[in-house]
Structure formats: C-alpha cells, structure tokens
Design a protein around this motif. Structure first.
Motif, mmCIF file in Angstrom:
data_model
loop_
_atom_site.group_PDB
_atom_site.id
_atom_site.type_symbol
_atom_site.label_atom_id
_atom_site.label_comp_id
_atom_site.label_asym_id
_atom_site.label_seq_id
_atom_site.Cartn_x
_atom_site.Cartn_y
_atom_site.Cartn_z
ATOM 1 N N GLU A 91 -16.533 -11.914 -6.708
ATOM 2 C CA GLU A 91 -16.137 -13.321 -6.606
ATOM 3 C C GLU A 91 -17.068 -14.085 -5.674
ATOM 4 O O GLU A 91 -17.450 -15.224 -5.962
ATOM 5 C CB GLU A 91 -14.692 -13.449 -6.119
ATOM 6 N N ARG A 141 -20.237 -13.383 -5.056
ATOM 7 C CA ARG A 141 -21.483 -13.574 -5.805
ATOM 8 C C ARG A 141 -21.358 -14.768 -6.758
ATOM 9 O O ARG A 141 -22.282 -15.562 -6.896
ATOM 10 C CB ARG A 141 -21.839 -12.333 -6.611
ATOM 11 N N THR A 142 -20.219 -14.878 -7.407
ATOM 12 C CA THR A 142 -19.981 -15.991 -8.330
ATOM 13 C C THR A 142 -19.999 -17.324 -7.595
ATOM 14 O O THR A 142 -20.628 -18.283 -8.053
ATOM 15 C CB THR A 142 -18.626 -15.794 -9.058
ATOM 16 N N ALA A 168 -23.550 -18.292 -6.593
ATOM 17 C CA ALA A 168 -24.529 -18.289 -7.691
ATOM 18 C C ALA A 168 -25.326 -19.579 -7.829
ATOM 19 O O ALA A 168 -26.488 -19.534 -8.203
ATOM 20 C CB ALA A 168 -23.849 -17.958 -9.011
ATOM 21 N N ASP A 169 -24.742 -20.707 -7.552
ATOM 22 C CA ASP A 169 -25.450 -21.975 -7.750
ATOM 23 C C ASP A 169 -25.890 -22.626 -6.448
ATOM 24 O O ASP A 169 -26.304 -23.784 -6.455
ATOM 25 C CB ASP A 169 -24.557 -22.957 -8.527
ATOM 26 N N GLN A 229 -27.910 -17.975 -3.504
ATOM 27 C CA GLN A 229 -27.820 -17.340 -4.817
ATOM 28 C C GLN A 229 -28.628 -16.050 -4.942
ATOM 29 O O GLN A 229 -28.319 -15.199 -5.770
ATOM 30 C CB GLN A 229 -28.209 -18.320 -5.915
ATOM 31 N N HIS A 230 -29.656 -15.866 -4.132
ATOM 32 C CA HIS A 230 -30.486 -14.659 -4.227
ATOM 33 C C HIS A 230 -30.178 -13.653 -3.118
ATOM 34 O O HIS A 230 -30.832 -12.616 -3.042
ATOM 35 C CB HIS A 230 -31.972 -15.022 -4.206
#
Length: 122
Positions: free
Chosen positions: A78, A80-81, A84-85, A89-90
């Motif tokens: 979750e 990571r989600t 993500a934007d 994100q990396h």
C-alpha cells in the motif's frame, strides 16, 4: 520557490534540513494512509525511517506469524502504491520486524512513529 508551510518551521532551518523535514512528514502521512485497516492486534508499533537510499518501515510485534507477515507485506504494498506518483516513487521500501515491546530496545523507537498500541492492562 517559497513554501507556504515555512512559516510553521524554525526560521533557521537550512534548505537541506527543510527538505528532510518535508520528506519525513510526507513519509509519515503516506505510511499512516497505508496502514489504515491493516494494523493487526499483535502489532504494537509502526515507525517510518527515510534513509537517503530507501524507506524503512519498522514494526514491533508480539510474535511473528504468517498473518503478521501478510499484514506487513500488505502495508509495504500500500505504501508503494501511495508513493508511486510522488517524489519517492523510486525509493525501495524495506521492512524490519522487532519481536517485543516498542520500548527503547526497538530500533523503530528513534524514528517517526506512526502507530503505538495502548499498553494492555494486566
């Protein structure tokens, strides 16, 4: 670029210290969102640590079980989600599990706490 939140920080923060504080706050917020509905009864504490090369989630648990491991994996997924934007994100996410109380022996205690269970009365 002027940050409107700057008025709430110590005025003598360097630009690097301000970026680190904003990153820490961002990670705390996103971790809190990622844990919603996923904090098991056996989880005693959750903390987030923003290292330069990774994000570390620290967990204090009463015992290591398959259910706890699944909840930890779900929280990391979750997070990571949610990241993500954004600017993280990396960033890889790693988890560290401590079996025992979230006291001074828990490595997460010195990082940003996002959850701390109320001590159970005997």
């Amino acid at each position: 670029m002027h940050n409107p939140g700057r008025q709430y920080y110590r005025p003598n923060l360097t630009a690097a210290e301000e970026r680190a504080l904003l990153r820490r706050n961002y990670l705390v917020l996103m971790t809190g969102q990622a844990t919603l509905g996923l904090i098991a009864e056996d989880m005693l504490g959750i903390a987030v640590e923003g290292r330069p090369d990774t994000v570390v989630l620290h967990f204090a648990v009463t015992a290591r079980t398959a259910e706890i491991d699944e909840d930890i994996d779900d929280i990391a997924f979750e997070l990571r989600t949610f990241l993500a934007d954004g600017p993280e994100q990396h960033s890889p996410i790693t988890t560290r599990v401590h079996i025992g109380q979230p006291d001074a022996t828990w490595p997460g205690r010195s990082h940003a706490l996002t959850y701390l269970a109320k001590p159970q009365s005997e």
